[in-house]
Design an enzyme around this catalytic site. Structure first.
Site, PDB file in Angstrom:
ATOM      1  N   ALA A  20      13.503  15.301  22.341  1.00 37.80           N
ATOM      2  CA  ALA A  20      14.632  14.378  22.525  1.00 37.80           C
ATOM      3  C   ALA A  20      14.260  13.068  23.192  1.00 37.80           C
ATOM      4  O   ALA A  20      15.146  12.299  23.562  1.00 37.80           O
ATOM      5  CB  ALA A  20      15.737  15.069  23.336  1.00 37.80           C
ATOM      6  N   ASN A  79      15.188  20.106  17.203  1.00 36.00           N
ATOM      7  CA  ASN A  79      14.826  18.833  16.570  1.00 36.00           C
ATOM      8  C   ASN A  79      13.324  18.575  16.581  1.00 36.00           C
ATOM      9  O   ASN A  79      12.826  17.793  15.768  1.00 36.00           O
ATOM     10  CB  ASN A  79      15.539  17.694  17.306  1.00 36.00           C
ATOM     11  CG  ASN A  79      15.004  16.334  16.924  1.00 36.00           C
ATOM     12  OD1 ASN A  79      15.285  15.814  15.838  1.00 36.00           O
ATOM     13  ND2 ASN A  79      14.200  15.732  17.804  1.00 36.00           N
ATOM     14  N   TYR A  98       4.817  19.783   4.949  1.00 35.42           N
ATOM     15  CA  TYR A  98       6.030  19.344   5.642  1.00 35.42           C
ATOM     16  C   TYR A  98       7.274  19.889   4.946  1.00 35.42           C
ATOM     17  O   TYR A  98       8.185  20.421   5.597  1.00 35.42           O
ATOM     18  CB  TYR A  98       6.069  17.817   5.691  1.00 35.42           C
ATOM     19  CG  TYR A  98       7.280  17.245   6.396  1.00 35.42           C
ATOM     20  CD1 TYR A  98       7.359  17.244   7.777  1.00 35.42           C
ATOM     21  CD2 TYR A  98       8.333  16.696   5.672  1.00 35.42           C
ATOM     22  CE1 TYR A  98       8.463  16.715   8.436  1.00 35.42           C
ATOM     23  CE2 TYR A  98       9.438  16.170   6.313  1.00 35.42           C
ATOM     24  CZ  TYR A  98       9.499  16.178   7.699  1.00 35.42           C
ATOM     25  OH  TYR A  98      10.594  15.660   8.344  1.00 35.42           O
ATOM     26  N   LYS A 113      10.214  22.445   6.560  1.00 39.39           N
ATOM     27  CA  LYS A 113      11.622  22.077   6.654  1.00 39.39           C
ATOM     28  C   LYS A 113      12.506  22.980   5.791  1.00 39.39           C
ATOM     29  O   LYS A 113      13.659  23.248   6.133  1.00 39.39           O
ATOM     30  CB  LYS A 113      11.795  20.606   6.257  1.00 39.39           C
ATOM     31  CG  LYS A 113      11.189  19.626   7.258  1.00 39.39           C
ATOM     32  CD  LYS A 113      11.823  19.766   8.642  1.00 39.39           C
ATOM     33  CE  LYS A 113      11.344  18.701   9.607  1.00 39.39           C
ATOM     34  NZ  LYS A 113      12.031  18.789  10.923  1.00 39.39           N
TER      35      LYS A 113
END
Length: 243
Positions: free
Chosen positions: A14, A91, A156, A160
């Site tokens: 963050a 995240n 990647y 995801k």
């Protein structure tokens, strides 16, 4: 929308980009926020300062969320400092744009570990407390690459896409206990990661521009405050992937 005032959130990764925008947006909605970071301490402290100036509690917590022992320490530190974690935003992640023929086994392992395993580790640590309180919101930050392959590479995209499977499974298992689990799949949101990727072009997006971190953060706040959206992937991608 439920009133989020006084809820406690942990946002991983963050200190910069989308994670920072989500942390600040949750704080504006009344949430106290733990700002996790790995290397960017000054940026994390800046985020916390911004949140505190807005009247909410916040503090930075350094931890590598791809390592189990550090995740245990992270969650304990947050709960001692702010209270039980009620909102989790997974995240934290990395990109590594590479030609197909240059992707090595170690590249694959690192992206799967940092982008996917980390979400599993943090969720497993946080869920027991949410189950005891019969309330929780888990938001996983995926990517349009999970649907289209994207512009980074298959390592990647796979990491995801794995987040979507993780989202579906937890959502089905936890829904009756007051815990919702959803994903956000952004595309080409203008951050340092996108700026550093020469294959990221605004003309790939139907709306003709890069997205803004604030546009992703708005959706995260929506999911935190809505108890009936569950097991869904909200695509914040300018129309690149249409459902």
């Amino acid at each position: 929308m439920e009133d989020l005032t006084g809820k406690v959130a942990l946002v991983t990764g963050a200190s910069l980009g989308i994670g920072r925008a989500i942390a600040e947006a949750l704080a504006k909605a009344g949430v106290d926020v733990a700002v996790n970071y790995l290397r960017h301490q000054a940026d994390a402290e800046e985020v916390c300062g911004s949140i505190r100036r807005g009247g909410r509690r916040a503090f930075p917590v350094q931890a590598d969320v791809s390592k189990s022992a550090e995740v245990t320490r992270l969650v304990k530190t947050v709960e001692e400092g702010l209270g039980p974690i009620e909102i989790l935003v997974n995240n934290s992640g990395i990109t590594r744009p590479q030609p197909l023929e240059e992707i090595r086994e170690e590249d694959w392992d690192e992206l799967i570990t940092v982008n996917l395993k980390s979400a599993f580790l943090v969720t497993q640590q946080v869920v027991p407390g949410m189950r005891r309180r019969h309330w929780g919101r888990i938001i996983n930050i995926s990517s349009v690459a999970a649907h289209t392959g994207g512009v980074v590479g298959p390592h990647y995209a796979a990491s995801k896409a794995g987040l979507l499977g993780l989202t579906h499974s937890y959502a089905g298992l936890l829904a009756r206990e007051g815990i919702t689990v959803n994903a956000i799949a952004p595309a080409l949101i203008y951050t340092q990661m996108v700026a550093a990727n020469p294959r990221a072009r605004a003309d790939l997006i139907p709306v003709g521009r890069f997205g803004k971190v604030e546009e992703v953060a708005e959706v995260a706040v929506l999911l935190a405050g809505n108890g009936y959206i569950n097991g869904q992937t909200l695509n914040v991608d300018g129309g690149w992937y249409m459902t």
